[in-house]
Structure formats: structure tokens, C-alpha cells
Scaffold this active site. Structure first.
Site, PDB file in Angstrom:
ATOM      1  N   ARG A 121       0.813  -1.238   0.000  1.00  0.00           N
ATOM      2  CA  ARG A 121       0.000   0.000   0.000  1.00  0.00           C
ATOM      3  C   ARG A 121       0.844   1.284   0.000  1.00  0.00           C
ATOM      4  O   ARG A 121       0.361   2.345   0.387  1.00  0.00           O
ATOM      5  CB  ARG A 121      -0.963   0.033   1.182  1.00  0.00           C
ATOM      6  CG  ARG A 121      -1.969  -1.075   1.163  1.00  0.00           C
ATOM      7  CD  ARG A 121      -3.247  -0.678   1.858  1.00  0.00           C
ATOM      8  NE  ARG A 121      -4.188  -1.777   1.803  1.00  0.00           N
ATOM      9  CZ  ARG A 121      -4.276  -2.729   2.734  1.00  0.00           C
ATOM     10  NH1 ARG A 121      -3.505  -2.682   3.792  1.00  0.00           N
ATOM     11  NH2 ARG A 121      -5.152  -3.689   2.611  1.00  0.00           N
ATOM     12  N   LYS A 143       4.220  11.886 -10.538  1.00  0.00           N
ATOM     13  CA  LYS A 143       3.443  11.048 -11.463  1.00  0.00           C
ATOM     14  C   LYS A 143       4.183   9.733 -11.652  1.00  0.00           C
ATOM     15  O   LYS A 143       5.386   9.720 -11.932  1.00  0.00           O
ATOM     16  CB  LYS A 143       3.289  11.730 -12.825  1.00  0.00           C
ATOM     17  CG  LYS A 143       2.166  12.726 -12.870  1.00  0.00           C
ATOM     18  CD  LYS A 143       1.920  13.160 -14.302  1.00  0.00           C
ATOM     19  CE  LYS A 143       0.851  14.216 -14.376  1.00  0.00           C
ATOM     20  NZ  LYS A 143       0.650  14.713 -15.748  1.00  0.00           N
ATOM     21  N   GLU A 185      11.734  18.559 -23.790  1.00  0.00           N
ATOM     22  CA  GLU A 185      11.017  18.909 -22.550  1.00  0.00           C
ATOM     23  C   GLU A 185      11.448  20.293 -22.051  1.00  0.00           C
ATOM     24  O   GLU A 185      10.639  21.043 -21.517  1.00  0.00           O
ATOM     25  CB  GLU A 185      11.248  17.853 -21.463  1.00  0.00           C
ATOM     26  CG  GLU A 185      10.679  16.473 -21.783  1.00  0.00           C
ATOM     27  CD  GLU A 185       9.143  16.377 -21.719  1.00  0.00           C
ATOM     28  OE1 GLU A 185       8.478  17.357 -21.320  1.00  0.00           O
ATOM     29  OE2 GLU A 185       8.613  15.316 -22.083  1.00  0.00           O
ATOM     30  N   LYS A 228       8.882  23.547 -12.775  1.00  0.00           N
ATOM     31  CA  LYS A 228       8.082  22.341 -12.488  1.00  0.00           C
ATOM     32  C   LYS A 228       7.653  22.336 -11.022  1.00  0.00           C
ATOM     33  O   LYS A 228       6.496  22.029 -10.704  1.00  0.00           O
ATOM     34  CB  LYS A 228       8.904  21.095 -12.814  1.00  0.00           C
ATOM     35  CG  LYS A 228       8.191  19.792 -12.498  1.00  0.00           C
ATOM     36  CD  LYS A 228       7.501  19.189 -13.681  1.00  0.00           C
ATOM     37  CE  LYS A 228       6.590  18.034 -13.332  1.00  0.00           C
ATOM     38  NZ  LYS A 228       6.761  16.857 -14.128  1.00  0.00           N
ATOM     39  N   GLU A 238      -3.179  17.893 -11.228  1.00  0.00           N
ATOM     40  CA  GLU A 238      -3.517  18.278 -12.599  1.00  0.00           C
ATOM     41  C   GLU A 238      -4.992  18.659 -12.761  1.00  0.00           C
ATOM     42  O   GLU A 238      -5.701  18.167 -13.636  1.00  0.00           O
ATOM     43  CB  GLU A 238      -3.154  17.136 -13.555  1.00  0.00           C
ATOM     44  CG  GLU A 238      -2.983  17.630 -14.974  1.00  0.00           C
ATOM     45  CD  GLU A 238      -2.406  16.557 -15.883  1.00  0.00           C
ATOM     46  OE1 GLU A 238      -1.236  16.204 -15.717  1.00  0.00           O
ATOM     47  OE2 GLU A 238      -3.148  16.103 -16.758  1.00  0.00           O
ATOM     48  N   ARG A 242      -1.255  22.460 -14.008  1.00  0.00           N
ATOM     49  CA  ARG A 242      -0.343  21.357 -14.389  1.00  0.00           C
ATOM     50  C   ARG A 242      -0.676  20.803 -15.770  1.00  0.00           C
ATOM     51  O   ARG A 242       0.185  20.228 -16.435  1.00  0.00           O
ATOM     52  CB  ARG A 242      -0.383  20.250 -13.319  1.00  0.00           C
ATOM     53  CG  ARG A 242       0.681  19.197 -13.553  1.00  0.00           C
ATOM     54  CD  ARG A 242       0.925  18.321 -12.353  1.00  0.00           C
ATOM     55  NE  ARG A 242       1.957  17.343 -12.634  1.00  0.00           N
ATOM     56  CZ  ARG A 242       2.498  16.530 -11.742  1.00  0.00           C
ATOM     57  NH1 ARG A 242       2.111  16.596 -10.496  1.00  0.00           N
ATOM     58  NH2 ARG A 242       3.437  15.663 -12.086  1.00  0.00           N
ATOM     59  N   ASN A 246       1.300  19.236 -20.334  1.00  0.00           N
ATOM     60  CA  ASN A 246       0.977  18.234 -21.362  1.00  0.00           C
ATOM     61  C   ASN A 246       1.087  18.809 -22.770  1.00  0.00           C
ATOM     62  O   ASN A 246       0.720  18.131 -23.739  1.00  0.00           O
ATOM     63  CB  ASN A 246      -0.443  17.703 -21.138  1.00  0.00           C
ATOM     64  CG  ASN A 246      -0.557  16.961 -19.827  1.00  0.00           C
ATOM     65  OD1 ASN A 246       0.382  16.285 -19.430  1.00  0.00           O
ATOM     66  ND2 ASN A 246      -1.676  17.117 -19.136  1.00  0.00           N
ATOM     67  N   HIS A 249       2.011  16.646 -25.655  1.00  0.00           N
ATOM     68  CA  HIS A 249       2.012  15.253 -25.190  1.00  0.00           C
ATOM     69  C   HIS A 249       0.861  14.425 -25.742  1.00  0.00           C
ATOM     70  O   HIS A 249       1.005  13.216 -25.905  1.00  0.00           O
ATOM     71  CB  HIS A 249       2.000  15.202 -23.656  1.00  0.00           C
ATOM     72  CG  HIS A 249       3.351  15.459 -23.057  1.00  0.00           C
ATOM     73  ND1 HIS A 249       4.057  16.624 -23.309  1.00  0.00           N
ATOM     74  CD2 HIS A 249       4.145  14.715 -22.248  1.00  0.00           C
ATOM     75  CE1 HIS A 249       5.208  16.574 -22.668  1.00  0.00           C
ATOM     76  NE2 HIS A 249       5.289  15.425 -22.011  1.00  0.00           N
ATOM     77  N   HIS A 253       2.026  11.260 -27.356  1.00  0.00           N
ATOM     78  CA  HIS A 253       1.680   9.921 -26.841  1.00  0.00           C
ATOM     79  C   HIS A 253       1.028   9.073 -27.926  1.00  0.00           C
ATOM     80  O   HIS A 253       1.250   7.861 -27.997  1.00  0.00           O
ATOM     81  CB  HIS A 253       0.705  10.034 -25.660  1.00  0.00           C
ATOM     82  CG  HIS A 253       1.360  10.488 -24.387  1.00  0.00           C
ATOM     83  ND1 HIS A 253       0.654  10.840 -23.262  1.00  0.00           N
ATOM     84  CD2 HIS A 253       2.668  10.643 -24.065  1.00  0.00           C
ATOM     85  CE1 HIS A 253       1.496  11.188 -22.305  1.00  0.00           C
ATOM     86  NE2 HIS A 253       2.720  11.090 -22.769  1.00  0.00           N
ATOM     87  N   HIS A 266      10.502   9.288 -25.880  1.00  0.00           N
ATOM     88  CA  HIS A 266       9.357  10.086 -25.441  1.00  0.00           C
ATOM     89  C   HIS A 266       9.450  11.545 -25.921  1.00  0.00           C
ATOM     90  O   HIS A 266       8.535  12.083 -26.543  1.00  0.00           O
ATOM     91  CB  HIS A 266       9.258  10.010 -23.915  1.00  0.00           C
ATOM     92  CG  HIS A 266       8.230  10.919 -23.341  1.00  0.00           C
ATOM     93  ND1 HIS A 266       6.883  10.767 -23.609  1.00  0.00           N
ATOM     94  CD2 HIS A 266       8.336  12.018 -22.553  1.00  0.00           C
ATOM     95  CE1 HIS A 266       6.211  11.708 -22.981  1.00  0.00           C
ATOM     96  NE2 HIS A 266       7.062  12.487 -22.341  1.00  0.00           N
TER      97      HIS A 266
END
Ligand code: GLY
Length: 367
Positions: A121, A143, A185, A228, A238, A242, A246, A249, A253, A266
Site C-alpha cells: 500500500r 506522477k 522537454e 516544475k 492536474e 499542471r 501536457n 504530449h 503519446h 518520449h
């Protein structure tokens, strides 16, 4: 040493940045309230280069440490690999007081972070990014995630690290594709909120963009970490600002997904995605011709992989609809109103997306 705080109340943590800091891993770890048992998850490439040194430093600090390598590359970000890691942790008696250290790039950070978030957990986690993508973006902000065969990062959790150790010396061993990926980035931060950084990148002589000198590079990494950290401190989950991170992205993606996560790194896919998003911004009348021209010029100098075969409109839009950011099947993008100014939640219709993909294909073909 630069210390950049990420303010998240009781879960606040520091980003430590210094050349050569990796050698002090064990001592830095000891400055935090963390357990005696450490599992370092890394990939096989990084393992060969830095695994022994990490273990030495942790053991010299009196810690019980083990190294767990996974194959390098996006295919390790899977439930199958998470399961293998759980098994190894259980079999070696890793308990709730233990810490997982992610030693590697974005893939290792996402996989190790997800395992740390879910094992027993949730156990403590430290990020030790060895790539520029990791150092300026993915290792900061909590993330974590795995890919599903139907889409990237569709399984994941927010799990903040206890600290982030950044050593720019790792970057000396990066291949050119990883540099490009990281610079994409960096450029993302410039485009969404820092026109001065954009001008700084633009002014670098051709070629230099991929091999900036150590001092300049450390300054740029610190600058990106501050941006950041401020975004994550304001909007950890987000729900607002935030989302700007993206930029590029959603399309990036989709390019990664339709090429089976094997063709592009990436950041390279994100760079194509940013070019398409900037093109759409101009098409929608949000972005003027002059900043568009500057963006296109800078991104064109990146020498991105040009093979867009198989990246058909239907497959790309289907992948975009499955993106976490789409709502009710409606594709939403971050677009630009200027260099350094982004707008989130902008709808894009199928016809204009097809035109944007057509533009990318023509750029890739060199026209
Ligand atoms: N890499 C985007 C984010 O952390 O939100």
C-alpha cells in the site's frame, strides 16, 4: 549545491542539484528519515554504468541495499514487469520501512514509482534521474505510471518522492536521441511559460543545443526544476495549471502508441506533438505568424526521427481519444497564444487534426 523545494505541505521535498552529487547518494539518503533497507530499481544499461557505484555509496552509509535491473526501454513500463518486481521485493523480504530508489530515466522512474506507490500500500520512494527528461521533468511531481497496450500511462498513481537527486554528470553518457528528448522537454517549458528561455535556446549555435556546456546546462536544469516545482506545488493533481505540462504530449503519446513505443523516444514524439500543436494554434488564429515561424525553425533544428510511416490519421485520433486528457471522447489540447503563453482545454476537431497530421508528414518528408 542548489536545493529547490517542492512545497506540498507534509509531503514537501527537496530537489538537490550538483555535479558529482551521485557519489554522495548514501550520505544524502541518511539526512532523511528513511529506513535501513533500500531496493534500487534501474535498467540494464544504467546498471552497467552506475549500479555498482550506487550500491557502494549506499552500503558505505550502512544501508542494506540491493539492485534490481529491468530491460531498458518503454516495454518495461508494464503490469508484467511491475508483477516481477513485486515478486522480487516479496521474496527478498522488503518491508514497509524500506525505500525504493529509481535510478534511471523516465521509464524506470515511472515503473519504480508505481511499484513504490502500490507495494504494501505504498512505501518510500527516491528519484535519481539519469536522463535530461528525468532531470527536468519526469522525476519531479510524483506522477508514476505504466502503459497499457491500448495507450500510454493509462495505469498509474501520484506518489511523491522523498527527495530527488540530480547529478548533471550522468548526462555525459547520454546518446544523441536522449539529448534531443530532454531538450524537447526543456523547450516545452519555454513554450508554455518562458519566452526568455526560448530566446536563450534559440541563440545557441547550431549543434550546441545538443551539447551545451556544463555550467549552462546546470543553470537550465535548475530553471526547469523551479518551473516544475512551482506548477506541482500549485496543482499537484492536474486540476488546472499542471495540464499545461501536457503541451505536445497528447499527439506525442499517440505517435508513441501507434508505433508500439519503439520508434521514438518520449521527448522526440513530444517534439513532433509540439510542432503539430503549434501548427494548430496558428490554424485556429491563436498564434501569430512570427512566433510560429520561430517555433518551427527551432523544432526543425532538432533533427527528429522522420519515419512517420504507419502513423495514419485514424490510428492517431483513436489513440488521442483514449488519452487521459480527453473528456467524453472530445480531444482537448494545450495550444499556444504566443511563445511563453499557453492555453489549456482547447478542442480540436477531426478535420483540423487530419490537416495537422498531414503537415507533420510533409515536414517528415522534408518538404
Ligand atoms: N510530465 C508532466 C507532468 O508531470 O505533469
Amino acid at each position: 549545491m542548489k536545493i529547490i523545494p517542492v512545497e506540498l505541505g507534509r509531503r514537501s521535498y527537496a530537489i538537490y542539484l550538483k555535479s558529482g552529487l551521485f557519489g554522495e547518494l548514501g550520505r544524502l539518503y541518511r539526512r532523511h528519515e528513511l529506513g535501513e533497507q533500500v531496493a534500487v530499481i534501474t535498467d540494464r544499461t544504467v546498471h552497467k554504468l552506475y549500479g555498482a557505484q550506487a550500491l557502494r555509496s549506499l552500503k558505505a552509509a550502512g544501508l542494506r541495499a540491493q539492485l534490481i535491473p529491468v530491460p531498458a526501454g518503454e516495454s518495461s513500463k508494464s503490469l508484467a514487469w511491475a508483477d516481477r518486481l513485486y515478486e522480487r521485493l516479496i521474496r527478498t523480504g522488503v518491508d514497509r520501512e524500506a525505500t525504493i530508489i529509481a535510478l534511471g530515466g523516465g521509464v524506470v522512474g515511472d515503473l519504480a514509482g508505481f511499484v513504490a506507490a502500490s507495494y504494501l500500500r505504498g512505501i518510500a520512494f527516491v528519484q535519481l534521474p539519469t536522463t535530461l527528461v528525468g532531470q527536468v521533468d519526469s522525476a519531479i511531481g510524483g506522477k508514476t505510471g505504466l502503459n497499457h497496450r491500448l495507450g500510454k500511462n493509462l495505469i498509474g498513481a501520484y506518489h511523491q518522492p522523498r527527495f530527488v537527486l540530480i547529478d548533471p554528470e550522468f548526462l555525459t553518457s547520454l546518446p544523441p536521441g536522449e539529448w534531443r528528448s530532454g531538450w524537447a522537454e526543456v523547450l516545452k517549458y519555454a513554450l508554455i511559460q518562458d519566452a526568455e528561455l526560448f530566446a536563450q535556446l534559440e541563440a545557441l549555435p547550431p549543434g550546441k543545443v545538443l551539447s551545451a556546456d556544463a555550467e549552462l546546462l546546470t543553470g537550465i536544469i535548475a530553471h526547469c526544476c523551479r518551473i516544475k516545482a512551482s506548477i506541482v506545488s500549485e496543482d499537484e493533481r492536474e486540476a488546472g495549471r499542471r495540464e499545461l505540462l501536457n503541451f505536445g504530449h497528447t499527439i506525442g503519446h499517440a505517435l508513441e502508441a501507434v508505433t508500439g513505443y519503439r520508434r521514438f523516444r518520449h521527448g522526440e514524439a513530444v517534439a513532433w506533438g509540439m510542432l503539430a500543436a503549434a501548427w494548430l494554434s496558428r490554424e485556429q488564429g491563436l498564434l501569430a505568424q512570427e512566433p510560429w515561424g520561430r517555433i518551427e525553425r527551432l523544432l526543425s533544428s532538432f533533427e527528429l526521427p522522420r519515419d512517420l510511416s504507419g502513423c495514419e490519421d485514424e490510428a492517431l485520433t483513436a489513440a488521442m481519444r483514449r488519452d487521459k486528457k480527453s473528456r467524453g471522447g472530445q480531444i482537448r489540447l494545450v495550444l499556444l497564444s504566443d511563445i511563453g503563453q499557453a492555453i489549456r482545454g482547447q478542442a480540436a476537431g477531426d478535420a483540423e487534426l487530419r490537416r495537422a497530421f498531414g503537415y507533420l508528414r510533409s515536414r517528415a518528408a522534408g518538404s
